[in-house]
Write a protein that holds these residues in place. Structure first.
Motif, PDB file in Angstrom:
ATOM      1  N   ILE A   9     -15.149  -3.203  -0.713  1.00  0.00           N
ATOM      2  CA  ILE A   9     -14.117  -2.875  -1.986  1.00  0.00           C
ATOM      3  C   ILE A   9     -13.823  -1.820  -0.977  1.00  0.00           C
ATOM      4  O   ILE A   9     -14.326  -1.098  -1.240  1.00  0.00           O
ATOM      5  CB  ILE A   9     -14.647  -2.658  -3.131  1.00  0.00           C
ATOM      6  CG1 ILE A   9     -15.671  -3.504  -4.151  1.00  0.00           C
ATOM      7  CG2 ILE A   9     -13.812  -2.266  -3.811  1.00  0.00           C
ATOM      8  CD1 ILE A   9     -15.784  -3.565  -5.657  1.00  0.00           C
ATOM      9  N   GLU A  10     -12.530  -2.675  -0.722  1.00  0.00           N
ATOM     10  CA  GLU A  10     -11.835  -0.987  -0.165  1.00  0.00           C
ATOM     11  C   GLU A  10     -10.883  -0.817  -1.163  1.00  0.00           C
ATOM     12  O   GLU A  10      -9.755  -0.737  -1.639  1.00  0.00           O
ATOM     13  CB  GLU A  10     -10.497  -1.792   0.811  1.00  0.00           C
ATOM     14  CG  GLU A  10     -10.997  -1.972   2.566  1.00  0.00           C
ATOM     15  CD  GLU A  10     -11.924  -1.094   3.060  1.00  0.00           C
ATOM     16  OE1 GLU A  10     -12.145  -0.417   3.136  1.00  0.00           O
ATOM     17  OE2 GLU A  10     -13.391  -2.181   3.637  1.00  0.00           O
ATOM     18  N   LEU A  11     -11.329   0.541  -1.627  1.00  0.00           N
ATOM     19  CA  LEU A  11     -10.018   0.792  -2.599  1.00  0.00           C
ATOM     20  C   LEU A  11      -8.646   1.734  -2.034  1.00  0.00           C
ATOM     21  O   LEU A  11      -8.117   2.170  -0.896  1.00  0.00           O
ATOM     22  CB  LEU A  11     -11.277   2.131  -3.630  1.00  0.00           C
ATOM     23  CG  LEU A  11     -12.101   1.858  -3.707  1.00  0.00           C
ATOM     24  CD1 LEU A  11     -12.795   3.519  -3.909  1.00  0.00           C
ATOM     25  CD2 LEU A  11     -12.007   1.148  -5.455  1.00  0.00           C
ATOM     26  N   LYS A  12      -7.585   1.104  -3.072  1.00  0.00           N
ATOM     27  CA  LYS A  12      -6.567   2.064  -2.649  1.00  0.00           C
ATOM     28  C   LYS A  12      -5.482   1.595  -3.889  1.00  0.00           C
ATOM     29  O   LYS A  12      -6.272   0.647  -4.677  1.00  0.00           O
ATOM     30  CB  LYS A  12      -5.339   1.332  -2.052  1.00  0.00           C
ATOM     31  CG  LYS A  12      -5.255  -0.696  -2.312  1.00  0.00           C
ATOM     32  CD  LYS A  12      -5.014  -1.963  -0.968  1.00  0.00           C
ATOM     33  CE  LYS A  12      -5.304  -2.952  -1.977  1.00  0.00           C
ATOM     34  NZ  LYS A  12      -4.831  -3.849  -0.069  1.00  0.00           N
ATOM     35  N   PRO A  13      -4.580   2.412  -4.158  1.00  0.00           N
ATOM     36  CA  PRO A  13      -3.661   2.483  -5.435  1.00  0.00           C
ATOM     37  C   PRO A  13      -3.242   1.086  -5.893  1.00  0.00           C
ATOM     38  O   PRO A  13      -3.016   0.279  -5.647  1.00  0.00           O
ATOM     39  CB  PRO A  13      -2.708   3.700  -5.355  1.00  0.00           C
ATOM     40  CG  PRO A  13      -3.154   3.904  -4.288  1.00  0.00           C
ATOM     41  CD  PRO A  13      -3.921   3.283  -2.577  1.00  0.00           C
ATOM     42  N   GLY A  14      -3.677   1.022  -7.374  1.00  0.00           N
ATOM     43  CA  GLY A  14      -4.112  -0.207  -8.345  1.00  0.00           C
ATOM     44  C   GLY A  14      -5.059  -1.280  -7.891  1.00  0.00           C
ATOM     45  O   GLY A  14      -3.897  -2.672  -8.076  1.00  0.00           O
ATOM     46  N   LEU A  15      -5.569  -1.029  -6.961  1.00  0.00           N
ATOM     47  CA  LEU A  15      -6.549  -1.748  -6.335  1.00  0.00           C
ATOM     48  C   LEU A  15      -7.458  -2.764  -8.443  1.00  0.00           C
ATOM     49  O   LEU A  15      -7.641  -1.918  -9.010  1.00  0.00           O
ATOM     50  CB  LEU A  15      -7.601  -1.647  -5.914  1.00  0.00           C
ATOM     51  CG  LEU A  15      -8.731  -3.029  -5.829  1.00  0.00           C
ATOM     52  CD1 LEU A  15      -8.016  -4.268  -5.037  1.00  0.00           C
ATOM     53  CD2 LEU A  15      -9.896  -2.192  -4.862  1.00  0.00           C
TER      54      LEU A  15
END
Length: 366
Positions: free
Chosen positions: A200-206
Protein backbone atom coordinates in the motif's frame (compact mmCIF):
# COMPACT_ATOMS: atom_id res chain seq x y z
CA UNK A 1 -4.56 8.94 4.16
CA UNK A 2 -6.69 5.79 3.93
CA UNK A 3 -10.43 6.38 4.22
CA UNK A 4 -12.49 3.69 5.87
CA UNK A 5 -16.29 3.85 5.96
CA UNK A 6 -17.88 3.43 9.38
CA UNK A 7 -20.09 0.43 10.04
CA UNK A 8 -22.20 -0.88 12.93
CA UNK A 9 -20.20 -4.10 12.62
CA UNK A 10 -17.25 -2.29 14.23
CA UNK A 11 -18.69 -3.05 17.64
CA UNK A 12 -17.52 -6.24 19.35
CA UNK A 13 -20.07 -8.82 20.43
CA UNK A 14 -20.82 -8.86 24.16
CA UNK A 15 -22.97 -11.99 24.20
CA UNK A 16 -21.84 -14.91 26.39
CA UNK A 17 -23.82 -18.04 25.45
CA UNK A 18 -23.61 -21.06 27.70
CA UNK A 19 -21.26 -23.73 26.34
CA UNK A 20 -22.79 -27.02 25.12
CA UNK A 21 -21.88 -30.45 26.43
CA UNK A 22 -18.20 -31.24 25.85
CA UNK A 23 -18.94 -34.69 24.50
CA UNK A 24 -21.36 -33.71 21.77
CA UNK A 25 -21.91 -30.47 19.87
CA UNK A 26 -25.43 -29.39 18.85
CA UNK A 27 -26.40 -29.57 15.22
CA UNK A 28 -25.05 -26.48 13.40
CA UNK A 29 -27.50 -23.83 12.32
CA UNK A 30 -27.60 -22.77 8.66
CA UNK A 31 -25.43 -19.78 7.83
CA UNK A 32 -27.24 -16.57 6.91
CA UNK A 33 -25.65 -13.33 5.83
CA UNK A 34 -28.69 -11.14 6.20
CA UNK A 35 -32.15 -10.94 7.73
CA UNK A 36 -33.55 -9.09 10.72
CA UNK A 37 -33.70 -12.26 12.78
CA UNK A 38 -29.92 -12.51 12.51
CA UNK A 39 -29.24 -9.05 13.88
CA UNK A 40 -29.17 -7.97 17.52
CA UNK A 41 -28.52 -4.32 18.18
CA UNK A 42 -26.54 -3.82 14.97
CA UNK A 43 -24.61 -7.08 15.36
CA UNK A 44 -24.84 -10.20 13.24
CA UNK A 45 -26.00 -13.18 15.34
CA UNK A 46 -23.51 -16.05 15.42
CA UNK A 47 -24.76 -19.52 14.39
CA UNK A 48 -24.84 -22.24 17.05
CA UNK A 49 -21.78 -23.96 15.56
CA UNK A 50 -19.92 -20.68 15.90
CA UNK A 51 -20.70 -20.60 19.58
CA UNK A 52 -19.26 -24.09 19.90
CA UNK A 53 -16.05 -22.85 18.26
CA UNK A 54 -15.96 -19.95 20.72
CA UNK A 55 -16.07 -22.07 23.87
CA UNK A 56 -14.36 -20.15 26.62
CA UNK A 57 -10.77 -21.16 27.27
CA UNK A 58 -10.90 -19.12 30.45
CA UNK A 59 -13.80 -21.17 31.77
CA UNK A 60 -11.95 -24.40 31.03
CA UNK A 61 -8.82 -23.10 32.71
CA UNK A 62 -10.85 -22.07 35.74
CA UNK A 63 -12.30 -25.56 36.02
CA UNK A 64 -8.82 -27.03 35.69
CA UNK A 65 -7.63 -24.93 38.62
CA UNK A 66 -9.47 -27.25 40.98
CA UNK A 67 -8.00 -30.37 39.40
CA UNK A 68 -5.27 -32.35 41.17
CA UNK A 69 -1.67 -32.01 40.03
CA UNK A 70 -0.71 -34.11 37.03
CA UNK A 71 0.70 -37.53 37.82
CA UNK A 72 3.93 -38.73 36.28
CA UNK A 73 3.14 -41.61 33.93
CA UNK A 74 4.37 -44.80 35.55
CA UNK A 75 2.22 -47.56 34.02
CA UNK A 76 1.96 -47.08 30.26
CA UNK A 77 0.05 -50.34 29.77
CA UNK A 78 -2.75 -49.20 32.07
CA UNK A 79 -3.22 -45.98 30.09
CA UNK A 80 -3.02 -47.76 26.74
CA UNK A 81 -5.57 -50.38 27.78
CA UNK A 82 -7.98 -47.75 29.12
CA UNK A 83 -8.67 -46.08 25.77
CA UNK A 84 -9.48 -47.00 22.17
CA UNK A 85 -7.99 -43.97 20.41
CA UNK A 86 -4.91 -41.80 20.76
CA UNK A 87 -4.97 -38.30 19.30
CA UNK A 88 -1.49 -36.89 18.82
CA UNK A 89 -0.44 -33.32 18.28
CA UNK A 90 2.38 -33.20 15.71
CA UNK A 91 4.76 -30.28 16.36
CA UNK A 92 6.71 -31.04 19.53
CA UNK A 93 5.23 -34.54 19.87
CA UNK A 94 5.93 -36.38 16.59
CA UNK A 95 8.50 -33.99 15.15
CA UNK A 96 10.26 -30.66 15.64
CA UNK A 97 10.50 -28.74 12.39
CA UNK A 98 11.52 -31.40 9.88
CA UNK A 99 13.24 -33.66 12.43
CA UNK A 100 11.49 -36.75 13.80
CA UNK A 101 11.58 -37.11 17.61
CA UNK A 102 13.41 -40.24 18.78
CA UNK A 103 11.36 -43.41 19.23
CA UNK A 104 8.22 -42.21 17.46
CA UNK A 105 8.03 -44.97 14.78
CA UNK A 106 8.40 -47.75 17.33
CA UNK A 107 5.81 -46.17 19.63
CA UNK A 108 3.22 -45.84 16.88
CA UNK A 109 3.88 -49.44 15.82
CA UNK A 110 3.32 -50.59 19.40
CA UNK A 111 -0.02 -48.82 19.66
CA UNK A 112 -1.21 -50.11 16.29
CA UNK A 113 -0.22 -53.66 17.31
CA UNK A 114 -2.57 -53.28 20.27
CA UNK A 115 -5.43 -52.30 17.95
CA UNK A 116 -5.50 -48.63 18.87
CA UNK A 117 -6.83 -46.03 16.46
CA UNK A 118 -4.31 -43.22 15.88
CA UNK A 119 -5.29 -39.72 14.84
CA UNK A 120 -2.94 -36.78 14.25
CA UNK A 121 -4.22 -33.26 14.88
CA UNK A 122 -2.17 -30.13 14.23
CA UNK A 123 -2.93 -26.44 14.56
CA UNK A 124 -0.42 -25.69 11.82
CA UNK A 125 -2.47 -24.56 8.81
CA UNK A 126 0.37 -24.15 6.28
CA UNK A 127 -0.28 -27.59 4.78
CA UNK A 128 -3.34 -29.52 3.65
CA UNK A 129 -4.04 -33.04 4.83
CA UNK A 130 -2.54 -34.41 1.63
CA UNK A 131 0.61 -32.33 2.11
CA UNK A 132 0.92 -33.51 5.72
CA UNK A 133 0.57 -37.06 4.45
CA UNK A 134 3.65 -36.49 2.32
CA UNK A 135 5.54 -35.07 5.32
CA UNK A 136 4.75 -38.18 7.38
CA UNK A 137 5.94 -40.31 4.47
CA UNK A 138 9.16 -38.30 4.12
CA UNK A 139 9.85 -38.90 7.80
CA UNK A 140 9.35 -42.63 7.33
CA UNK A 141 5.92 -42.86 8.99
CA UNK A 142 3.01 -44.72 7.43
CA UNK A 143 -0.03 -42.55 8.15
CA UNK A 144 -3.24 -42.49 6.12
CA UNK A 145 -4.59 -39.12 5.00
CA UNK A 146 -7.87 -39.89 6.77
CA UNK A 147 -5.96 -40.03 10.07
CA UNK A 148 -4.68 -36.46 9.70
CA UNK A 149 -6.60 -33.37 10.76
CA UNK A 150 -4.96 -29.98 10.30
CA UNK A 151 -6.53 -26.66 11.21
CA UNK A 152 -6.54 -25.81 7.50
CA UNK A 153 -8.98 -28.70 7.00
CA UNK A 154 -10.94 -27.62 10.09
CA UNK A 155 -11.54 -24.16 8.60
CA UNK A 156 -13.08 -25.66 5.44
CA UNK A 157 -15.03 -28.27 7.44
CA UNK A 158 -16.41 -25.56 9.71
CA UNK A 159 -17.67 -23.54 6.75
CA UNK A 160 -19.35 -26.67 5.42
CA UNK A 161 -20.94 -27.33 8.82
CA UNK A 162 -22.71 -23.95 8.83
CA UNK A 163 -23.81 -24.15 5.17
CA UNK A 164 -21.63 -21.23 4.15
CA UNK A 165 -23.06 -19.99 0.82
CA UNK A 166 -21.12 -21.19 -2.21
CA UNK A 167 -21.73 -17.85 -3.93
CA UNK A 168 -19.81 -16.06 -1.17
CA UNK A 169 -16.01 -15.82 -1.03
CA UNK A 170 -13.39 -16.45 1.62
CA UNK A 171 -10.48 -14.07 2.07
CA UNK A 172 -7.44 -15.97 3.29
CA UNK A 173 -4.63 -14.62 5.41
CA UNK A 174 -2.51 -17.74 5.48
CA UNK A 175 -0.66 -20.20 3.32
CA UNK A 176 -1.27 -22.87 0.72
CA UNK A 177 -2.79 -25.44 3.07
CA UNK A 178 -5.90 -23.33 3.67
CA UNK A 179 -6.33 -22.63 -0.05
CA UNK A 180 -6.13 -26.31 -0.96
CA UNK A 181 -8.69 -27.35 1.66
CA UNK A 182 -11.11 -24.58 0.63
CA UNK A 183 -10.76 -25.63 -3.00
CA UNK A 184 -11.45 -29.28 -2.14
CA UNK A 185 -14.56 -28.18 -0.24
CA UNK A 186 -15.78 -26.17 -3.24
CA UNK A 187 -15.46 -22.67 -1.78
CA UNK A 188 -14.36 -19.56 -3.68
CA UNK A 189 -11.37 -17.82 -2.16
CA UNK A 190 -8.93 -14.98 -2.69
CA UNK A 191 -5.80 -13.79 -0.92
CA UNK A 192 -3.23 -16.19 0.47
CA UNK A 193 0.45 -16.13 -0.51
CA UNK A 194 -0.22 -14.16 -3.72
CA UNK A 195 -1.10 -11.10 -1.63
CA UNK A 196 2.28 -11.31 0.08
CA UNK A 197 3.88 -9.10 -2.54
CA UNK A 198 1.18 -6.42 -2.50
CA UNK A 199 1.98 -3.08 -0.93
CA UNK A 200 0.00 0.00 0.00
CA UNK A 201 1.53 3.28 -1.13
CA UNK A 202 -0.10 5.80 1.17
CA UNK A 203 -0.99 9.18 -0.31
CA UNK A 204 -3.67 11.82 0.33
CA UNK A 205 -7.15 10.62 -0.60
CA UNK A 206 -6.18 6.95 -1.02
CA UNK A 207 -9.20 4.68 -0.71
CA UNK A 208 -8.73 0.90 -0.67
CA UNK A 209 -11.44 -1.14 -2.34
CA UNK A 210 -12.39 -4.64 -1.21
CA UNK A 211 -14.65 -7.43 -2.49
CA UNK A 212 -18.12 -7.05 -0.98
CA UNK A 213 -18.88 -10.74 -1.70
CA UNK A 214 -16.39 -11.89 0.94
CA UNK A 215 -18.43 -13.61 3.64
CA UNK A 216 -15.57 -14.94 5.75
CA UNK A 217 -11.97 -14.05 6.55
CA UNK A 218 -9.84 -17.03 7.55
CA UNK A 219 -6.59 -16.22 9.36
CA UNK A 220 -3.82 -18.75 9.92
CA UNK A 221 -0.06 -18.80 10.23
CA UNK A 222 1.36 -16.71 7.39
CA UNK A 223 5.04 -16.16 6.57
CA UNK A 224 3.94 -13.65 3.90
CA UNK A 225 1.97 -11.49 6.32
CA UNK A 226 1.89 -7.78 5.51
CA UNK A 227 -0.08 -4.57 5.99
CA UNK A 228 -2.06 -5.06 2.78
CA UNK A 229 -3.55 -8.27 4.18
CA UNK A 230 -4.34 -6.66 7.52
CA UNK A 231 -6.19 -3.78 5.87
CA UNK A 232 -8.03 -5.97 3.35
CA UNK A 233 -9.17 -8.43 6.00
CA UNK A 234 -10.15 -5.59 8.32
CA UNK A 235 -12.34 -3.97 5.65
CA UNK A 236 -14.10 -7.26 4.90
CA UNK A 237 -14.84 -8.00 8.57
CA UNK A 238 -15.90 -4.48 9.41
CA UNK A 239 -17.90 -3.55 6.33
CA UNK A 240 -19.34 -6.73 4.80
CA UNK A 241 -22.57 -7.57 6.72
CA UNK A 242 -22.26 -10.87 8.53
CA UNK A 243 -18.66 -11.47 7.50
CA UNK A 244 -17.12 -14.13 9.75
CA UNK A 245 -13.69 -13.78 11.36
CA UNK A 246 -12.29 -17.34 11.59
CA UNK A 247 -8.93 -18.25 13.11
CA UNK A 248 -7.27 -21.60 12.48
CA UNK A 249 -5.53 -21.22 15.87
CA UNK A 250 -4.11 -18.67 18.28
CA UNK A 251 -0.81 -20.41 19.06
CA UNK A 252 1.74 -17.96 20.39
CA UNK A 253 4.71 -19.89 19.00
CA UNK A 254 5.41 -22.68 16.51
CA UNK A 255 8.27 -25.03 15.63
CA UNK A 256 9.51 -23.99 12.20
CA UNK A 257 12.89 -25.48 13.07
CA UNK A 258 14.18 -27.66 15.87
CA UNK A 259 16.58 -24.90 16.96
CA UNK A 260 14.15 -22.41 18.51
CA UNK A 261 10.53 -21.30 18.79
CA UNK A 262 9.06 -18.91 16.22
CA UNK A 263 6.10 -16.52 16.41
CA UNK A 264 2.94 -18.50 15.72
CA UNK A 265 -0.43 -17.97 14.09
CA UNK A 266 -1.66 -16.05 17.12
CA UNK A 267 0.48 -13.12 15.97
CA UNK A 268 -1.47 -12.83 12.71
CA UNK A 269 -4.82 -13.35 14.42
CA UNK A 270 -3.90 -10.73 17.00
CA UNK A 271 -3.36 -8.09 14.31
CA UNK A 272 -6.91 -8.55 12.98
CA UNK A 273 -8.32 -8.71 16.49
CA UNK A 274 -6.68 -5.39 17.20
CA UNK A 275 -7.99 -3.67 14.06
CA UNK A 276 -11.53 -5.08 14.10
CA UNK A 277 -12.14 -5.28 17.85
CA UNK A 278 -13.86 -8.61 17.20
CA UNK A 279 -13.03 -11.99 18.70
CA UNK A 280 -12.40 -14.71 16.09
CA UNK A 281 -14.12 -18.06 15.84
CA UNK A 282 -11.29 -20.51 16.54
CA UNK A 283 -11.67 -23.84 14.74
CA UNK A 284 -8.35 -25.37 15.84
CA UNK A 285 -7.34 -26.50 19.32
CA UNK A 286 -8.54 -25.90 22.03
CA UNK A 287 -11.94 -25.36 20.39
CA UNK A 288 -13.99 -28.56 20.50
CA UNK A 289 -15.01 -28.30 16.85
CA UNK A 290 -12.36 -30.78 15.66
CA UNK A 291 -13.00 -33.10 18.60
CA UNK A 292 -16.72 -33.22 17.86
CA UNK A 293 -15.97 -33.75 14.17
CA UNK A 294 -13.59 -36.64 14.91
CA UNK A 295 -15.95 -38.28 17.39
CA UNK A 296 -18.76 -38.20 14.85
CA UNK A 297 -16.62 -39.33 11.92
CA UNK A 298 -15.11 -42.34 13.68
CA UNK A 299 -17.98 -43.06 16.05
CA UNK A 300 -15.71 -42.56 19.07
CA UNK A 301 -16.85 -41.97 22.64
CA UNK A 302 -14.63 -39.14 23.86
CA UNK A 303 -14.03 -40.86 27.20
CA UNK A 304 -12.26 -43.57 25.17
CA UNK A 305 -9.75 -41.05 23.75
CA UNK A 306 -6.37 -39.97 25.11
CA UNK A 307 -5.15 -36.62 23.83
CA UNK A 308 -1.34 -36.41 23.71
CA UNK A 309 0.27 -33.00 23.27
CA UNK A 310 3.04 -30.64 24.32
CA UNK A 311 0.99 -27.49 24.95
CA UNK A 312 -1.15 -26.89 28.00
CA UNK A 313 -3.33 -24.11 26.61
CA UNK A 314 -4.15 -25.85 23.33
CA UNK A 315 -3.54 -29.61 23.37
CA UNK A 316 -4.44 -30.35 26.98
CA UNK A 317 -7.40 -27.97 27.04
CA UNK A 318 -8.55 -29.50 23.75
CA UNK A 319 -8.65 -32.91 25.39
CA UNK A 320 -10.22 -31.65 28.60
CA UNK A 321 -12.89 -29.67 26.77
CA UNK A 322 -13.75 -32.83 24.84
CA UNK A 323 -13.94 -35.06 27.92
CA UNK A 324 -10.81 -37.10 27.06
CA UNK A 325 -7.91 -38.41 29.09
CA UNK A 326 -4.85 -36.19 28.63
CA UNK A 327 -1.11 -36.82 28.49
CA UNK A 328 1.41 -33.97 28.36
CA UNK A 329 4.81 -34.71 26.82
CA UNK A 330 7.78 -32.52 27.70
CA UNK A 331 9.40 -32.86 24.25
CA UNK A 332 7.90 -29.60 22.97
CA UNK A 333 7.10 -26.16 24.34
CA UNK A 334 6.13 -27.04 27.93
CA UNK A 335 8.78 -27.70 30.55
CA UNK A 336 8.29 -29.56 33.83
CA UNK A 337 8.91 -26.27 35.63
CA UNK A 338 6.04 -24.64 33.72
CA UNK A 339 3.72 -27.58 34.39
CA UNK A 340 4.42 -27.54 38.13
CA UNK A 341 4.43 -23.75 38.49
CA UNK A 342 1.89 -22.37 41.01
CA UNK A 343 0.78 -20.02 38.23
CA UNK A 344 -0.31 -22.90 35.98
CA UNK A 345 -3.93 -23.97 36.43
CA UNK A 346 -4.07 -26.46 33.54
CA UNK A 347 -3.22 -29.95 34.75
CA UNK A 348 -3.27 -33.02 32.45
CA UNK A 349 -4.05 -36.45 33.84
CA UNK A 350 -0.46 -37.57 33.22
CA UNK A 351 2.85 -36.24 31.99
CA UNK A 352 5.97 -37.90 30.61
CA UNK A 353 9.12 -36.89 28.74
CA UNK A 354 8.14 -38.06 25.24
CA UNK A 355 5.84 -40.60 23.65
CA UNK A 356 8.60 -43.19 23.32
CA UNK A 357 8.32 -43.55 27.11
CA UNK A 358 5.44 -45.89 26.25
CA UNK A 359 8.13 -48.36 25.21
CA UNK A 360 10.39 -48.12 28.26
CA UNK A 361 7.60 -47.83 30.81
CA UNK A 362 5.95 -50.85 29.26
CA UNK A 363 9.17 -52.82 29.61
CA UNK A 364 9.56 -51.75 33.23
CA UNK A 365 6.11 -53.03 34.17
CA UNK A 366 6.45 -56.48 32.59
Amino acid sequence: MLQVRASSAFLPSTSSPSPPSSSQAPAPAPFRLSGKSQRRGGLIAVPQASRVARRSVMAAAGAAAAAPAAAKLEDADALIDSVETFIFDCDGVIWKGDKLIDGVPETLDLLRSKGKRLVFVTNNSTKSRKQYGRKFETLGLSVDEEEIFASSFAAAAYLQSIDFPKDKKVYVIGEEGILKELELAGFQYLGGPTDGDKKIELKPGLYMEHDEDVGAVVVGFDRYFNYYKVQYGTLCIRENPGCLFIATNRDAVTHLTDAQEWAGGGAMVGALLGSTKQEPLVVGKPSTFMMDYLAKKFGITTSQICMVGDRLDTDILFGQNGGCKTLLVLSGVTSLQTLQSPDNSIQPDFYTNQISDFLTLKAATV
